[in-house]
Motif scaffolding. Structure first.
Motif, PDB file in Angstrom:
ATOM      1  N   PHE A  80       0.832  -1.209   0.000  1.00  0.00           N
ATOM      2  CA  PHE A  80       0.000   0.000   0.000  1.00  0.00           C
ATOM      3  C   PHE A  80       0.864   1.255   0.000  1.00  0.00           C
ATOM      4  O   PHE A  80       0.639   2.176  -0.789  1.00  0.00           O
ATOM      5  N   TRP A  81       1.864   1.323   0.848  1.00  0.00           N
ATOM      6  CA  TRP A  81       2.703   2.515   0.938  1.00  0.00           C
ATOM      7  C   TRP A  81       3.583   2.670  -0.292  1.00  0.00           C
ATOM      8  O   TRP A  81       3.874   3.799  -0.707  1.00  0.00           O
ATOM      9  N   TRP A 105       2.604   1.780  -3.330  1.00  0.00           N
ATOM     10  CA  TRP A 105       1.680   2.314  -4.329  1.00  0.00           C
ATOM     11  C   TRP A 105       1.395   3.788  -4.085  1.00  0.00           C
ATOM     12  O   TRP A 105       1.374   4.584  -5.019  1.00  0.00           O
TER      13      TRP A 105
END
Length: 98
Positions: free
Chosen positions: A12-13, A15
């Motif tokens: 997530f981070w 992205w």
């Protein structure tokens, strides 16, 4: 490495950072095209140091000295990065043991 240690949160981070980085690069390239200077001899001058100076002066004339300062600071940091970061691996290369 990040995925094995951080799991799905690391993805997530990555992205989120990638989207922010791509947006920043797109904006920088667009501004460089909008505010580039074409000299009489046909050579082109552009980049962050030009759009920081010209763009801020055009959009907010009262902040023109700030735009000039940011352009100078950017140019200085590019020079220092080229001198320091460009030679970092060469200067720290371990001596040949054999």
């Amino acid at each position: 490495m990040a995925i094995s240690l951080g799991g799905a949160g690391a993805v997530f981070w990555m992205w989120l950072t990638a989207v922010f980085g791509m947006s920043l690069k797109f904006t920088s390239c667009t501004m460089a095209q909008l505010y580039r200077r074409i000299k009489p001899d046909g050579s082109v001058l552009g980049g962050p140091m030009v759009y920081l100076d010209d763009g801020i002066r055009e959009q907010a004339p009262g902040l023109a000295p700030l735009g000039r300062l940011l352009a100078i600071v950017f140019s200085f940091f590019c020079i220092m990065g080229a001198i320091g970061g460009g030679n970092l691996f060469q200067a720290n290369h371990p001596p040949n043991q054999g």
